[in-house]
Design an enzyme around this catalytic site. Structure first.
Site, PDB file in Angstrom:
ATOM      1  N   PRO A   2      19.778   1.811 -23.061  1.00 20.45           N
ATOM      2  CA  PRO A   2      19.169   2.535 -21.945  1.00 20.45           C
ATOM      3  C   PRO A   2      17.744   2.969 -22.285  1.00 20.45           C
ATOM      4  O   PRO A   2      17.470   3.423 -23.395  1.00 20.45           O
ATOM      5  CB  PRO A   2      20.090   3.744 -21.773  1.00 20.45           C
ATOM      6  CG  PRO A   2      21.391   3.336 -22.372  1.00 20.45           C
ATOM      7  CD  PRO A   2      21.040   2.418 -23.503  1.00 20.45           C
ATOM      8  N   GLU A   3      16.836   2.802 -21.325  1.00 16.91           N
ATOM      9  CA  GLU A   3      15.456   3.216 -21.507  1.00 16.91           C
ATOM     10  C   GLU A   3      15.210   4.462 -20.662  1.00 16.91           C
ATOM     11  O   GLU A   3      16.155   5.058 -20.137  1.00 16.91           O
ATOM     12  CB  GLU A   3      14.518   2.055 -21.159  1.00 16.91           C
ATOM     13  CG  GLU A   3      14.773   0.830 -22.039  1.00 16.91           C
ATOM     14  CD  GLU A   3      13.895  -0.364 -21.717  1.00 16.91           C
ATOM     15  OE1 GLU A   3      12.763  -0.176 -21.220  1.00 16.91           O
ATOM     16  OE2 GLU A   3      14.335  -1.508 -21.962  1.00 16.91           O
ATOM     17  N   LYS A  61      13.838   8.390 -24.776  1.00 16.13           N
ATOM     18  CA  LYS A  61      15.222   7.948 -24.581  1.00 16.13           C
ATOM     19  C   LYS A  61      16.249   8.969 -25.066  1.00 16.13           C
ATOM     20  O   LYS A  61      17.446   8.714 -25.019  1.00 16.13           O
ATOM     21  CB  LYS A  61      15.442   6.620 -25.320  1.00 16.13           C
ATOM     22  CG  LYS A  61      14.468   5.517 -24.928  1.00 16.13           C
ATOM     23  CD  LYS A  61      14.650   4.300 -25.816  1.00 16.13           C
ATOM     24  CE  LYS A  61      13.555   3.277 -25.597  1.00 16.13           C
ATOM     25  NZ  LYS A  61      13.700   2.096 -26.461  1.00 16.13           N
ATOM     26  N   ARG A 271      14.150  -9.911 -30.362  1.00 13.45           N
ATOM     27  CA  ARG A 271      14.457  -9.788 -28.940  1.00 13.45           C
ATOM     28  C   ARG A 271      13.764 -10.938 -28.224  1.00 13.45           C
ATOM     29  O   ARG A 271      13.397 -11.927 -28.824  1.00 13.45           O
ATOM     30  CB  ARG A 271      13.968  -8.443 -28.403  1.00 13.45           C
ATOM     31  CG  ARG A 271      14.654  -7.251 -29.029  1.00 13.45           C
ATOM     32  CD  ARG A 271      14.031  -5.959 -28.538  1.00 13.45           C
ATOM     33  NE  ARG A 271      13.481  -5.213 -29.655  1.00 13.45           N
ATOM     34  CZ  ARG A 271      13.068  -3.964 -29.570  1.00 13.45           C
ATOM     35  NH1 ARG A 271      13.133  -3.328 -28.420  1.00 13.45           N
ATOM     36  NH2 ARG A 271      12.584  -3.339 -30.620  1.00 13.45           N
TER      37      ARG A 271
END
Length: 286
Positions: A2-3, A61, A271
């Site tokens: 989650p950002e 975050k 990523r």
């Protein structure tokens, strides 16, 4: 992971449901969920017992519940990790329940975390830059949605670094809350390749990137955040739907919605980065 928008959605839900209530008892079902608490499950439960939840906070975050009790002002810091959920009421995946806190009105706050990368920790509050922050969060920079975010100072810092712009956006000590998804979205909006060097970018272009990050995250926040699966949900167990509005992230091979060229993906720090080879050229056209 989650950002900022996803964490802020959770924070708002917790604020609505929890402020003014007192924690009666806490049960820890998985020790990894309290690994950051030096005294483990027993210490966490003891520190939370009888504490009233007086507010909520977020920096990047990280989110926390502000506690008022006999020990003075403290905070319950929550890190959602890759799959953490803060849920009010019945839960659909009891096998992934890690912590449950019963409140004075009988309701239950549950921490569900399938991958067990997240966790809870009670810590003292410290004052940094005029803001009260939990000690583990004190080094985290302000985020683009923070009303005290100084974009000019961040631009100056970025211009003083010889680093790639996407790498800088993910550095939580420079600007917080921006993760892989929203970095790609902001760079697409600003027509900037993620491997451009910050010391070679103008103040105007760096400002545009940061403004784009803020704009994209506001849009995501309005749509409940980005959910690619059911691991990210709000406090009521509902998913966000900003994934339908993504312009760059996850769109390899699909046409750029601005110019029509096929979007590309390249490896980046274990990523992936997604970008338009036409709109986001690494070398500026002469």
């Amino acid at each position: 992971m989650p950002e900022l928008p996803e964490v802020e959605v959770v924070r708002r839900g917790l604020h609505h449901h929890l402020v003014g209530k007192t924690i009666a008892s806490t049960l820890v079902y998985h020790e990894r969920a309290v690994r950051r608490q030096s005294g483990g499950a027993v210490e966490l439960a003891g520190l939370l017992a009888g504490q009233q939840i007086s507010g909520t906070g977020r920096r990047g975050k990280y989110l926390w519940l502000t506690l008022e009790g006999s020990s003075g002002a403290q905070a319950l810091v929550v890190h959602l990790g890759m799959s953490g959920q803060m849920l009010i009421g019945p839960i659909s995946r009891p096998q992934h329940l890690r912590i449950a806190a019963t409140l004075d009105d009988g309701s239950v706050l549950s921490f569900v975390d399938q991958r067990t990368f997240g966790g809870w920790m009670v810590t003292d509050l410290v004052t940094v830059d005029g803001s009260e922050l939990p000690e583990p969060v004190a080094h985290i920079a302000r985020d683009p949605l923070d009303e005290l975010f100084e974009i000019g100072a961040v631009v100056t810092r970025l211009r003083g670094k010889h680093t790639e712009i996407k790498r800088a956006l993910l550095d939580q000590t420079v600007v917080s809350g921006v993760g892989n998804i929203y970095a790609d979205e902001a760079l697409w909006q600003a027509r900037v390749h993620g491997r451009r060097l910050t010391d070679g970018m103008s103040r105007a272009k760096l400002t545009e990137v940061l403004d784009s990050a803020a704009a994209v995250m506001r849009l995501a926040l309005a749509q409940g955040g980005t959910s690619f699966d059911d691991l990210y949900v709000n406090v009521n167990g509902e998913s966000g739907y900003f994934d339908r509005s993504l312009e760059a992230y996850g769109r390899e091979g699909e046409p750029c919605r601005r110019c029509g060229r096929a979007m590309r993906r390249e490896a980046f720090m274990n990523r992936s980065s997604y970008f338009c080879p036409s709109c986001q050229r690494l070398v500026e056209p002469r």
